[in-house]
Design a protein around this motif. Structure first.
Motif, PDB file in Angstrom:
ATOM      1  N   CYS A  10       0.866  -1.086   0.223  1.00  0.00           N
ATOM      2  CA  CYS A  10      -0.132  -0.379  -0.166  1.00  0.00           C
ATOM      3  C   CYS A  10       0.766   1.322  -0.344  1.00  0.00           C
ATOM      4  O   CYS A  10       1.793   1.362   0.562  1.00  0.00           O
ATOM      5  CB  CYS A  10      -0.560   0.345   1.330  1.00  0.00           C
ATOM      6  SG  CYS A  10      -2.312   1.802   1.056  1.00  0.00           S
ATOM      7  N   VAL A  11       1.022   2.165  -0.855  1.00  0.00           N
ATOM      8  CA  VAL A  11       1.261   3.448  -1.096  1.00  0.00           C
ATOM      9  C   VAL A  11       0.280   4.234  -0.334  1.00  0.00           C
ATOM     10  O   VAL A  11       1.061   5.763  -0.544  1.00  0.00           O
ATOM     11  CB  VAL A  11       1.735   3.640  -2.910  1.00  0.00           C
ATOM     12  CG1 VAL A  11       2.565   3.099  -2.734  1.00  0.00           C
ATOM     13  CG2 VAL A  11       0.414   3.814  -3.629  1.00  0.00           C
ATOM     14  N   ALA A  12      -0.666   4.481   0.284  1.00  0.00           N
ATOM     15  CA  ALA A  12      -1.089   5.081   1.429  1.00  0.00           C
ATOM     16  C   ALA A  12      -1.865   6.451  -0.178  1.00  0.00           C
ATOM     17  O   ALA A  12      -1.828   7.508   0.702  1.00  0.00           O
ATOM     18  CB  ALA A  12      -0.804   6.250   1.974  1.00  0.00           C
ATOM     19  N   ALA A  13      -2.310   6.345  -1.023  1.00  0.00           N
ATOM     20  CA  ALA A  13      -3.227   6.917  -2.368  1.00  0.00           C
ATOM     21  C   ALA A  13      -4.815   7.045  -1.601  1.00  0.00           C
ATOM     22  O   ALA A  13      -4.758   8.663  -2.017  1.00  0.00           O
ATOM     23  CB  ALA A  13      -2.931   6.398  -3.792  1.00  0.00           C
ATOM     24  N   GLY A  14      -5.250   6.715  -1.301  1.00  0.00           N
ATOM     25  CA  GLY A  14      -6.209   6.535  -0.282  1.00  0.00           C
ATOM     26  C   GLY A  14      -7.313   6.145  -1.331  1.00  0.00           C
ATOM     27  O   GLY A  14      -8.544   6.889  -1.138  1.00  0.00           O
ATOM     28  N   GLN A  15      -7.124   5.931  -3.104  1.00  0.00           N
ATOM     29  CA  GLN A  15      -7.975   5.911  -4.201  1.00  0.00           C
ATOM     30  C   GLN A  15      -9.564   4.536  -3.595  1.00  0.00           C
ATOM     31  O   GLN A  15     -10.713   4.656  -3.318  1.00  0.00           O
ATOM     32  CB  GLN A  15      -7.558   5.156  -5.335  1.00  0.00           C
ATOM     33  CG  GLN A  15      -6.718   5.976  -5.758  1.00  0.00           C
ATOM     34  CD  GLN A  15      -7.004   7.855  -6.149  1.00  0.00           C
ATOM     35  OE1 GLN A  15      -8.237   7.538  -6.817  1.00  0.00           O
ATOM     36  NE2 GLN A  15      -6.687   8.386  -5.572  1.00  0.00           N
ATOM     37  N   CYS A  16      -9.464   3.534  -2.721  1.00  0.00           N
ATOM     38  CA  CYS A  16     -10.092   3.145  -1.887  1.00  0.00           C
ATOM     39  C   CYS A  16     -11.237   3.159  -1.306  1.00  0.00           C
ATOM     40  O   CYS A  16     -12.531   2.896  -1.335  1.00  0.00           O
ATOM     41  CB  CYS A  16      -9.198   1.088  -1.665  1.00  0.00           C
ATOM     42  SG  CYS A  16      -7.539   2.020  -0.167  1.00  0.00           S
ATOM     43  N   ALA A  17     -10.221   3.895  -0.275  1.00  0.00           N
ATOM     44  CA  ALA A  17     -10.994   4.247   0.950  1.00  0.00           C
ATOM     45  C   ALA A  17     -12.005   5.920  -0.072  1.00  0.00           C
ATOM     46  O   ALA A  17     -13.268   6.210   0.535  1.00  0.00           O
ATOM     47  CB  ALA A  17     -10.145   5.355   1.804  1.00  0.00           C
ATOM     48  N   MET A  18     -11.838   6.710  -1.171  1.00  0.00           N
ATOM     49  CA  MET A  18     -12.607   7.935  -1.598  1.00  0.00           C
ATOM     50  C   MET A  18     -13.539   6.132  -2.267  1.00  0.00           C
ATOM     51  O   MET A  18     -15.286   6.753  -2.255  1.00  0.00           O
ATOM     52  CB  MET A  18     -11.798   7.920  -2.253  1.00  0.00           C
ATOM     53  CG  MET A  18     -11.243   9.054  -1.736  1.00  0.00           C
ATOM     54  SD  MET A  18     -10.253  10.551  -2.662  1.00  0.00           S
ATOM     55  CE  MET A  18      -9.133   9.273  -3.688  1.00  0.00           C
ATOM     56  N   VAL A  19     -13.506   5.359  -3.126  1.00  0.00           N
ATOM     57  CA  VAL A  19     -14.265   5.047  -3.888  1.00  0.00           C
ATOM     58  C   VAL A  19     -14.814   3.948  -2.910  1.00  0.00           C
ATOM     59  O   VAL A  19     -16.005   3.732  -3.210  1.00  0.00           O
ATOM     60  CB  VAL A  19     -13.411   3.706  -5.219  1.00  0.00           C
ATOM     61  CG1 VAL A  19     -14.344   2.932  -5.615  1.00  0.00           C
ATOM     62  CG2 VAL A  19     -12.212   4.755  -6.035  1.00  0.00           C
ATOM     63  N   ALA A  20     -14.782   3.195  -2.122  1.00  0.00           N
ATOM     64  CA  ALA A  20     -15.662   1.902  -0.846  1.00  0.00           C
ATOM     65  C   ALA A  20     -15.466   2.895   0.452  1.00  0.00           C
ATOM     66  O   ALA A  20     -14.563   2.013   1.007  1.00  0.00           O
ATOM     67  CB  ALA A  20     -15.535   0.719  -1.840  1.00  0.00           C
ATOM     68  N   PRO A  21     -15.891   3.293   0.868  1.00  0.00           N
ATOM     69  CA  PRO A  21     -15.609   4.109   1.956  1.00  0.00           C
ATOM     70  C   PRO A  21     -16.422   3.159   3.400  1.00  0.00           C
ATOM     71  O   PRO A  21     -15.543   3.196   4.092  1.00  0.00           O
ATOM     72  CB  PRO A  21     -16.514   5.992   1.806  1.00  0.00           C
ATOM     73  CG  PRO A  21     -17.631   5.777   1.336  1.00  0.00           C
ATOM     74  CD  PRO A  21     -16.682   4.443  -0.286  1.00  0.00           C
ATOM     75  N   GLY A  22     -16.930   2.163   2.813  1.00  0.00           N
ATOM     76  CA  GLY A  22     -17.557   1.653   3.960  1.00  0.00           C
ATOM     77  C   GLY A  22     -17.136   0.233   3.876  1.00  0.00           C
ATOM     78  O   GLY A  22     -17.127  -0.177   4.452  1.00  0.00           O
ATOM     79  N   VAL A  23     -15.828  -0.267   3.223  1.00  0.00           N
ATOM     80  CA  VAL A  23     -15.177  -0.937   2.848  1.00  0.00           C
ATOM     81  C   VAL A  23     -13.823  -0.852   3.936  1.00  0.00           C
ATOM     82  O   VAL A  23     -13.439  -2.000   3.659  1.00  0.00           O
ATOM     83  CB  VAL A  23     -15.070  -1.740   1.516  1.00  0.00           C
ATOM     84  CG1 VAL A  23     -14.221  -2.919   1.297  1.00  0.00           C
ATOM     85  CG2 VAL A  23     -16.561  -2.423   1.324  1.00  0.00           C
ATOM     86  N   PHE A  24     -13.327   0.066   2.549  1.00  0.00           N
ATOM     87  CA  PHE A  24     -11.635   0.472   3.402  1.00  0.00           C
ATOM     88  C   PHE A  24     -12.096   1.789   3.952  1.00  0.00           C
ATOM     89  O   PHE A  24     -12.585   2.488   3.837  1.00  0.00           O
ATOM     90  CB  PHE A  24     -11.075   0.729   2.092  1.00  0.00           C
ATOM     91  CG  PHE A  24     -10.848  -0.063   0.839  1.00  0.00           C
ATOM     92  CD1 PHE A  24      -9.912  -1.323   1.409  1.00  0.00           C
ATOM     93  CD2 PHE A  24     -12.165  -0.360  -0.029  1.00  0.00           C
ATOM     94  CE1 PHE A  24     -10.277  -2.612   0.781  1.00  0.00           C
ATOM     95  CE2 PHE A  24     -11.871  -1.886  -1.069  1.00  0.00           C
ATOM     96  CZ  PHE A  24     -10.945  -2.433  -0.338  1.00  0.00           C
ATOM     97  N   ASP A  25     -10.589   2.040   4.818  1.00  0.00           N
ATOM     98  CA  ASP A  25     -10.332   3.618   5.279  1.00  0.00           C
ATOM     99  C   ASP A  25      -8.586   3.726   5.724  1.00  0.00           C
ATOM    100  O   ASP A  25      -8.195   3.264   5.009  1.00  0.00           O
ATOM    101  CB  ASP A  25     -11.295   3.259   6.911  1.00  0.00           C
ATOM    102  CG  ASP A  25     -11.607   4.674   7.518  1.00  0.00           C
ATOM    103  OD1 ASP A  25     -10.335   5.835   6.627  1.00  0.00           O
ATOM    104  OD2 ASP A  25     -11.282   5.383   8.288  1.00  0.00           O
ATOM    105  N   GLN A  26      -8.977   4.781   6.268  1.00  0.00           N
ATOM    106  CA  GLN A  26      -6.882   4.902   6.281  1.00  0.00           C
ATOM    107  C   GLN A  26      -6.435   5.257   7.361  1.00  0.00           C
ATOM    108  O   GLN A  26      -7.658   5.308   8.392  1.00  0.00           O
ATOM    109  CB  GLN A  26      -6.651   5.910   5.211  1.00  0.00           C
ATOM    110  CG  GLN A  26      -6.644   5.574   4.211  1.00  0.00           C
ATOM    111  CD  GLN A  26      -6.724   7.149   3.415  1.00  0.00           C
ATOM    112  OE1 GLN A  26      -6.904   7.914   2.645  1.00  0.00           O
ATOM    113  NE2 GLN A  26      -4.828   6.509   2.116  1.00  0.00           N
TER     114      GLN A  26
END
Length: 65
Positions: A10-26
């Motif tokens: 993980c490079v901490a870009a945050g794309q996953c948390a933006m696209v699927a906030p109920g599944v991913f966070d940072q």
């Protein structure tokens, strides 16, 4: 569907948390992703697939049953 997350990649870009906030966070301290729900329901499959697709480090792997 099951999510497998390779934290060291993980490079901490945050794309996953933006696209699927109920599944991913940072994490607050370093921005590395956190999987909130490793086995999301079918209503979240599309956003989880998109999160995996946009991850710049390819740290998200989906295991579809």
């Amino acid at each position: 569907m099951r999510i497998e997350f390779d934290e060291p990649k993980c490079v901490a870009a945050g794309q996953c948390a933006m696209v699927a906030p109920g599944v991913f966070d940072q994490r607050d301290d370093d921005g590395v992703a956190i999987v909130l729900d490793a086995t999301p329901g079918p209503e979240r499959f599309d956003e989880v697939r998109e999160a995996a697709a946009v991850c710049p480090a390819a740290a998200i792997r989906l295991v579809e049953a």
